[in-house]
Enzyme design. Sequence first.
Site, short mmCIF file in Angstrom:
data_model
loop_
_atom_site.label_atom_id
_atom_site.label_comp_id
_atom_site.label_asym_id
_atom_site.label_seq_id
_atom_site.Cartn_x
_atom_site.Cartn_y
_atom_site.Cartn_z
N CYS A 162 -39.17 26.45 25.86
CA CYS A 162 -39.95 25.63 26.79
C CYS A 162 -40.33 24.30 26.15
O CYS A 162 -40.45 23.28 26.83
CB CYS A 162 -41.22 26.35 27.23
SG CYS A 162 -40.93 27.66 28.44
N ASP A 172 -39.42 47.89 38.58
CA ASP A 172 -40.76 47.49 39.05
C ASP A 172 -41.83 48.55 38.90
O ASP A 172 -42.97 48.21 38.58
CB ASP A 172 -40.74 47.15 40.56
CG ASP A 172 -40.69 45.67 40.83
OD1 ASP A 172 -40.52 44.90 39.88
OD2 ASP A 172 -40.82 45.30 42.01
N CYS A 174 -51.86 32.87 43.25
CA CYS A 174 -50.40 32.73 43.33
C CYS A 174 -49.91 32.97 44.77
O CYS A 174 -50.25 33.99 45.39
CB CYS A 174 -49.74 33.70 42.36
SG CYS A 174 -47.94 33.66 42.46
N CYS A 196 -47.16 23.89 40.32
CA CYS A 196 -47.75 24.99 41.10
C CYS A 196 -48.81 24.44 42.06
O CYS A 196 -49.82 23.90 41.62
CB CYS A 196 -48.37 26.03 40.16
SG CYS A 196 -49.20 27.33 41.10
N CYS A 206 -42.25 27.41 40.87
CA CYS A 206 -42.30 27.26 39.41
C CYS A 206 -40.97 27.60 38.75
O CYS A 206 -40.77 27.32 37.57
CB CYS A 206 -43.45 28.07 38.80
SG CYS A 206 -43.40 29.82 39.17
N CYS A 217 -42.73 32.92 46.55
CA CYS A 217 -42.75 31.50 46.17
C CYS A 217 -41.79 31.31 45.01
O CYS A 217 -41.73 32.13 44.10
CB CYS A 217 -44.17 31.10 45.76
SG CYS A 217 -44.29 29.43 45.11
#
Length: 372
Positions: free
Chosen positions: A212, A155, A238, A222, A268, A265
């Site tokens: 995809c 990160d 978001c 979303c 998605c 969250c």
Amino acid sequence: MQHDSLQTIIAQEAIKVGFSAAGVAAVPNSGSPEDQNDRQAFVEWIEHGNAGEMEYLKRRNEAGDFVRSSLRVAAPWVKSVVICVTNYNSPQPLSTDPAPAESGWVARYAWTGQQSNSGDLIPSDYHRVLLKRLEKLDTALKEALGDFESKCYVDTGPLVERVYARHAGVGWMGKNTCILNQKLGSWLFLGVILTSLELPADQFAQLAPDRCGSCSRCIDACPTGALIGPRQMDANLCISYLTIEKRGPIPVELREGIGRQVFGCDICQDVCPWNRKAPISSDPELQTRQELVNPALGWLAGLNQQSFSELFFGSPIKRAKFEGLRRNIAIAMGNSHSRNFLPTLEEWTESEDRVLAEAAGWAIEQIENDVP
Ligand code: B12
Ligand code: SF4
Ligand code: SF4
């Protein structure tokens, strides 16, 4: 060096130290089309204001370049990036499944725990878990290949890890901006080793095909419209940003869309067809703390600063801070429309924490305005 390619050696050693998959990508030469594309995408993202208040993403060097726009800016000594992924999928429900009344949602990545000596499941932080594995891998690679310069990050490195995961062939970038691996899905933590190892051109990874297709389920699902286009996110919208990173009040027009999410969250990724086949992780350091799956909002609201610190010591949830979590709980209570929460919310309107008091007032309005 033996005949095995660097890709093969890295993948084998990474699995030995506990990763699910790995690859390596050469850092594109300064000014090459790849470097320019990645830089431009990053600069545009920041300049459009999509990073919200995440100031660390906007850091510039003395020459005025965005540090994270390219490794050529941040760390010119780096020749290649080893990317490792760890699966954190669990058999528990999805945020999109029917849930007990009055429960909130904590993102799956923050459920992780590991057994303590006394047999209890205590929080584990993926940063620490992956960093330990990266360091072991770094040592193993130096034994196999000879010494080289290196730096491990989870990160916090000056790079967009997903861009390198894509260059390393570890996965494709889904329209929800997450890295998706055909076999593993997207419930993946990423870790990187920046290295001075030169990757011969005949060993460049093949890009994973984008699978995809015509699907757009993540964009359609979303609730706050944060996916403003395929692979384009406005973080200001978001829920993950709003509930984890954003300090102060959450914009009123976004509160209803937040629903019952109190930390992060998953929507998605929950709707992504590739995650239906994702394997379940049996990683002993990333087990599920059951109390965090569909947690009762009333239970979370009863935490005080001390019990919050104890419950989430060493957990990613501490990033939201006690104040942030309570603000999120107030909003989720409002969205639950349950009158059972009115006493707690009334009490919170008297709080010295003005952000909490205002969120509680908003939540009461949501509940009181319900037509029976
Ligand atoms: C800031 C950040 C966030 C922010 C912003 C998210 C974002 N999309 O950038 C917020 C707080 C919203 C967030 C949320 C989440 N995050 Co986050 N986050 C980060 C962090 C620290 C930096 C990412 C960054 O620099 N973003 C800046 C923008 C510019 O990057 P980007 O969206 O990837 O955009 C680039 C691409 O879209 C690309 N692009 C655009 N179009 C195209 C087309 C092609 C073909 C290509 C190749 C590229 C491309 O160009 C853009 C500019 O470079 C990384 C760790 C790291 N150091 O990389 C973790 C990281 C991305 N997060 C991670 C996770 C797990 C999450 C959450 C799932 C957590 C949760 N459950 O709440 C959500 C997922 C939300 C989502 N749909 O992305 C994982 C992702 C794992 C994965 N499978 O991809 C990471 C890698 C952390 C880790 N080490 O594991 N996160
Ligand atoms: S994490 Fe949630 S709010 Fe963010 S883009 Fe995905 S579905 Fe939208
Ligand atoms: S939901 Fe569909 S469009 Fe979105 S990442 Fe998954 S496959 Fe791609």
